[in-house]
Enzyme design. Structure first.
Site, PDB file in Angstrom:
ATOM      1  CB  ALA A 126      37.948 -10.390  16.898  1.00 49.12           C
ATOM      2  CB  ALA A 128      41.733  -3.962  19.142  1.00 47.50           C
ATOM      3  N   GLY A 130      41.408  -4.985  23.983  1.00 47.84           N
ATOM      4  CA  GLY A 130      41.959  -6.197  24.762  1.00 47.84           C
ATOM      5  C   GLY A 130      41.803  -6.600  25.976  1.00 47.84           C
ATOM      6  CB  SER A 131      38.130  -5.853  27.841  1.00 47.10           C
ATOM      7  OG  SER A 131      36.968  -6.611  26.349  1.00 47.10           O
ATOM      8  CD  GLU A 150      41.264  -4.984  15.565  1.00 45.19           C
ATOM      9  OE1 GLU A 150      40.761  -4.753  14.781  1.00 45.19           O
ATOM     10  OE2 GLU A 150      41.045  -6.324  16.539  1.00 45.19           O
ATOM     11  CG  ASP A 177      40.150 -11.103   7.107  1.00 49.78           C
ATOM     12  OD1 ASP A 177      39.683 -12.606   7.920  1.00 49.78           O
ATOM     13  OD2 ASP A 177      39.439 -10.853   5.611  1.00 49.78           O
ATOM     14  CG  ASP A 195      33.351 -10.753  20.651  1.00 46.36           C
ATOM     15  OD1 ASP A 195      32.260 -11.550  21.374  1.00 46.36           O
ATOM     16  OD2 ASP A 195      33.757  -9.505  20.743  1.00 46.36           O
ATOM     17  CB  CYS A 248      27.977  -7.536  21.423  1.00 47.23           C
ATOM     18  SG  CYS A 248      28.999  -6.381  19.842  1.00 47.23           S
TER      19      CYS A 248
END
Length: 476
Positions: A126, A128, A130-131, A150, A177, A195, A248
């Site tokens: 996942a 985007a 892009g960090s 993504e 997906d 992530d 997160c």
């Protein structure tokens, strides 16, 4: 500050149940109501950390190291005139504005230094905006292949823009997906970052509305998706490979329970790798399983969760029927490849990197990482490697990513802009350097950093900046 942030009572009750005895709810609420410290990550594909520290000193930026990321820093900078995102250094890809805690999953994935060189094939499920993708690319030093997936088509554009800005050339983008990878690319990847999409309970410090639609029911629903994603990622991992799962958010349903779901599903094929040595004081957030469950008051960052898992045995993967159609690229012949390489070096002083191959599609020339080839025909990619040229009657018309991903400052093949000219460049306008003229493409630089590719038309440099990178205001 966000002193008026309101938490659902059921959320506070849930946090009280899982918060370690060493932490207190008052500190948790106070931390959530404080603004986040701004943090950045140096992009070592473009600049060394030492050189960036000198640059920051000259800019009067105050940097404090992020303990879990060698290239990460909290930053204090005067943004009253120019936001960090509009500085010349950011637009040249020298750094990425990234929340400090979000640097941790990639650090965990690459923490075994003896294994890092063997990461020839990596998946970001996942990706985007892009960090973490660009963080992984820098740790891979643009070697191997990095599949960046993504699900949201609109976010793929943002992902590609950040990859392009940061000079990443070993990425292949997909738009699926994340649950498809176990069936489509079983046991393909040396390392995988998941992530996962989550309820975002840890992000309230930067987004006061993060909890607006929160409910216990939504947490359970999201956790079901996360379990599907981690199963698929694990199926796509090579035996002996490493998987980092992160979110997160703070709820155990989306974190520990997702990891244990995988362990309960695949038994001894799964082991948890403890993260107590990832950085000094990691023990402050360590769970009994070796995961990092980070409440925002512990390290004064976003709430976050990181788990590292290893695969010890093959597992059953879904059967899929593939109908991909004809692959539209053809590998360039040795003669064509040599011709392109010679012309590129002659015109721009650029030497094509090792472990990469030229491919042709219609009149376009692309550079793919060699490690990608084994996946061609197995899954559909929305973009692979970098486009370096378009063919025309007189040879090759070089493209923007030749500059951003392959070029470095070179006095013989570049033109240096002053500040006003660089502003004009980023606003998409042509440049007229004083008393200069030339022929053909030219590498465009500002402060000895490559910012694009232009073409001489008499005494004017025609702007070659892609439309999505054009900025219109508040520039440096």
């Amino acid at each position: 500050m966000h002193p008026n942030i309101q938490f659902p009572q059921s959320f506070l009750e849930a946090m009280a149940k899982i918060m370690p005895d060493t932490l207190h709810m008052d500190d948790f609420i106070a931390a959530c109501q404080r603004p986040l410290r701004k943090s950045i990550r140096v992009n070592t594909l473009k600049i060394s950390v030492d050189d960036f520290l000198k640059l920051a000193h000259n800019k009067q930026w105050q940097l404090s190291p992020v303990p879990w990321c060698e290239t990460g820093f909290w930053i204090e900078a005067d943004e009253t005139l120019v936001p960090l995102g509009n500085t010349a250094e950011h637009m040249a890809g020298l750094f990425y504005i990234q929340e400090a805690s979000s640097m941790m999953p990639v650090s965990a994935l690459f923490s075994d230094t003896n294994e890092t060189p063997s990461y020839r094939c990596v998946l970001d499920v996942a990706a985007a905006p892009g960090s973490k993708t660009t963080q992984m690319a820098s740790l891979m030093d643009n070697e191997g292949v990095l599949v960046a997936n993504e699900f949201s088509a609109s976010r793929v554009k943002v992902l590609h823009a950040n990859i392009e800005r940061c000079g990443v050339r070993n990425a292949a983008l997909t738009n699926f997906d994340g649950r498809i990878f176990g069936g489509w690319l079983p046991e393909q990847f040396d390392a995988i970052l998941l992530d996962a999409p989550c309820s975002g309970e840890g992000t309230i410090r930067k987004d006061p509305d993060a909890m607006k639609n929160w409910s216990p029911e939504s947490v359970i629903s999201i956790a079901d998706t996360q379990k599907d994603l981690i199963e698929s990622a694990f199926q796509s991992l090579k035996v002996g490979g490493t998987l980092v799962y992160s979110t997160c958010t703070l709820s155990q349903e989306e974190n520990q329970q997702v990891c244990w779901h995988l362990k309960n599903t695949y038994g001894d094929a799964v082991s948890f790798e403890p993260l107590n040595d990832l950085f000094p004081e990691a023990n402050k957030a360590l769970t009994e399983d070796g995961f990092l469950h980070i409440f925002p008051q512990v390290y004064d960052c976003e709430g976050f969760f990181v788990a590292k898992l290893r695969k010890h045995a093959a597992v059953t993967t879904p059967e899929v029927k593939k109908r991909l159609g004809k692959f539209p690229f053809a590998k360039a012949t040795k003669k064509v490849s040599q011709d392109i390489a010679q012309q590129l070096e002659s015109s721009l002083g650029i030497v094509l990197p090792e472990h990469s191959t030229l491919w042709i599609r219609d009149n376009d020339v692309w550079l793919f990482p060699d490690a990608l080839e084994e996946m061609l025909g197995e899954v559909r990619f929305s973009r692979m490697g970098i486009k370096i040229a378009e063919t025309h009657k007189k040879g090759y018309r070089w493209q923007h990513q030749v500059a951003t991903a392959l070029a470095s400052w070179n006095i013989d093949h570049s033109v240096e802009l002053n500040t006003e000219q660089a502003r004009e460049w980023y606003m998409g306008r042509d440049i007229r350097p004083d008393d200069l003229s030339g022929k053909g493409e030219v590498i465009v630089c500002y402060d000895k950093n490559v910012i694009g590719l232009g073409k001489w038309v008499g005494n004017r440099i025609k702007n070659g900046l892609p439309r999505e990178l054009v900025r219109d205001k508040n520039l440096f």
